[in-house]
Design an enzyme around this catalytic site. Sequence first.
Site, PDB file in Angstrom:
ATOM      1  N   TYR A 136       1.284   6.539   8.050  1.00 55.15           N
ATOM      2  CA  TYR A 136      -0.092   6.053   7.976  1.00 55.15           C
ATOM      3  C   TYR A 136      -0.678   5.954   9.381  1.00 55.15           C
ATOM      4  O   TYR A 136      -1.035   4.885   9.853  1.00 55.15           O
ATOM      5  CB  TYR A 136      -0.097   4.702   7.256  1.00 55.15           C
ATOM      6  N   ASP A 174      10.879   0.491  18.015  1.00 60.43           N
ATOM      7  CA  ASP A 174       9.606   0.937  17.443  1.00 60.43           C
ATOM      8  C   ASP A 174       8.822  -0.296  16.994  1.00 60.43           C
ATOM      9  O   ASP A 174       9.162  -0.935  15.997  1.00 60.43           O
ATOM     10  CB  ASP A 174       9.861   1.884  16.266  1.00 60.43           C
ATOM     11  N   CYS A 177       6.763  -0.500  12.967  1.00 59.02           N
ATOM     12  CA  CYS A 177       7.488   0.709  12.559  1.00 59.02           C
ATOM     13  C   CYS A 177       6.997   1.319  11.259  1.00 59.02           C
ATOM     14  O   CYS A 177       7.485   2.383  10.861  1.00 59.02           O
ATOM     15  CB  CYS A 177       8.984   0.419  12.457  1.00 59.02           C
ATOM     16  N   TRP A 179       6.628   2.552   7.630  1.00 61.35           N
ATOM     17  CA  TRP A 179       7.639   2.824   6.609  1.00 61.35           C
ATOM     18  C   TRP A 179       8.855   3.571   7.178  1.00 61.35           C
ATOM     19  O   TRP A 179       9.648   4.128   6.442  1.00 61.35           O
ATOM     20  CB  TRP A 179       7.017   3.582   5.445  1.00 61.35           C
ATOM     21  N   SER A 200       5.076  -6.458   7.766  1.00 60.16           N
ATOM     22  CA  SER A 200       4.810  -6.163   6.367  1.00 60.16           C
ATOM     23  C   SER A 200       6.092  -6.268   5.552  1.00 60.16           C
ATOM     24  O   SER A 200       7.064  -5.549   5.805  1.00 60.16           O
ATOM     25  CB  SER A 200       4.228  -4.748   6.225  1.00 60.16           C
ATOM     26  N   GLU A 202       6.516  -5.360   2.433  1.00 59.40           N
ATOM     27  CA  GLU A 202       6.703  -4.129   1.662  1.00 59.40           C
ATOM     28  C   GLU A 202       7.346  -3.047   2.530  1.00 59.40           C
ATOM     29  O   GLU A 202       8.246  -2.331   2.102  1.00 59.40           O
ATOM     30  CB  GLU A 202       5.359  -3.647   1.103  1.00 59.40           C
ATOM     31  N   GLN A 203       6.862  -2.900   3.762  1.00 63.42           N
ATOM     32  CA  GLN A 203       7.434  -1.902   4.664  1.00 63.42           C
ATOM     33  C   GLN A 203       8.879  -2.253   5.005  1.00 63.42           C
ATOM     34  O   GLN A 203       9.763  -1.388   5.000  1.00 63.42           O
ATOM     35  CB  GLN A 203       6.591  -1.803   5.935  1.00 63.42           C
ATOM     36  N   CYS A 360     -14.240   6.327   8.858  1.00 68.59           N
ATOM     37  CA  CYS A 360     -13.360   6.543  10.006  1.00 68.59           C
ATOM     38  C   CYS A 360     -13.358   8.014  10.423  1.00 68.59           C
ATOM     39  O   CYS A 360     -13.393   8.326  11.616  1.00 68.59           O
ATOM     40  CB  CYS A 360     -11.947   6.071   9.687  1.00 68.59           C
TER      41      CYS A 360
END
Length: 395
Positions: A136, A174, A177, A179, A200, A202-203, A360
Amino acid sequence: MLEKTFYKMMLSKSFPFPVKVTYWDGKSEVYGNGEPDVEIVFNEKIPVTEITKNASLALGEGYMDKKIEIKGDEKAVQKIIMGAYQSADSFMRASKFRKFLPKQKHTEKQSEADVQSHYDIGNDFYKMWLDPTLTYSCAYFEDDNQNDLEEAQIAKVHHILNKLHPQKGKTLLDIGCGWGTLMLTAAKEYGLKVTGVTLSEEQFELVQKKIYDEGLEDVATVKLEDYRELGNEQWDYVTSVGMFEHVGSENLSEYFSDVYKYLKPNGVALIHGITRQQGGATNAWINKYIFPGGYIPGLPEIVTDIVENNLQITDMEMLRRHYQRTLEIWDKNFNNVRDQIQEKMGERFTRMWDLYLQACAASFESGNIDVVQYLLTKGPSGENLPMTRKYMLNK
């Protein structure tokens, strides 16, 4: 009547190309010379006070709530926003439409909440429109005609790691980082011992599962932790992609101070992030709905914070066009599964996210924002790196 006069004044000089505007009373006007291929439709009038208070927030919410429609091809929204940035008289640039935003907080607790509000929407959501690597951030297109996003994201990871000139057996941190694609590639293909850090949940859970599934426990670690709390450990290399946009103007110097602290003597860092060449900026709509606490630093600000924290710049590379193409592919992917996303997340969210991706892309296309890779050394610039850039292109 006065409101319509204001709208005409606002819109008549806001675009460098012809635009058709249909107002809430059904009447239409064309601004600019020529046949327009995009149309702005106001299904409802948005109060002038809301627009003058903050145009991007008022108009963004108007689009989310279907008070505004933009008609044309699949990039109609992107074209309108890009044009608004290009026109010197646009409401997006005119000082009379700018207001100071409330001061942002970037405490560790607030940073955690901000990150989780965006990245913890759910891995399933991001899997619907990102490439299979779940990367992402800006991809790196090695060919002008390349449009394979997964290939370009893998190329970006190698482009970053090659710039470090990494030596097997050494260590890499990192920061932010994601995912895990970069850190796990570094471990598997470059022979590095890697540590990733994210806020995160979830990550974190996904990266941890990848480490176990791929048998990388001896060479890879992921931490659910604020990067400011990593203690006194040092690494040979530091990478950080799409991270410093979240730390806030008041914390940029501390961010680069921490990069310096976490590097071993003569260590190398590759910092990749969105930067404005025209100076730092925020956007009220994006801050409210997409990235709470977001701040895009200016180039002079970044360079000052780098050198004042005893890091030296070895190389800088601007990747503006790469991010524009990345976002355009993301938006195409998003709209290919739009019905599924809308069923899962609702129409207002879906319109919001589509607007975000196109806005964006338009900002990068217009040059309002850029993305830069900063290659830094803790020690004299280029120390322990080859003399020329040729090494960066090694496959």
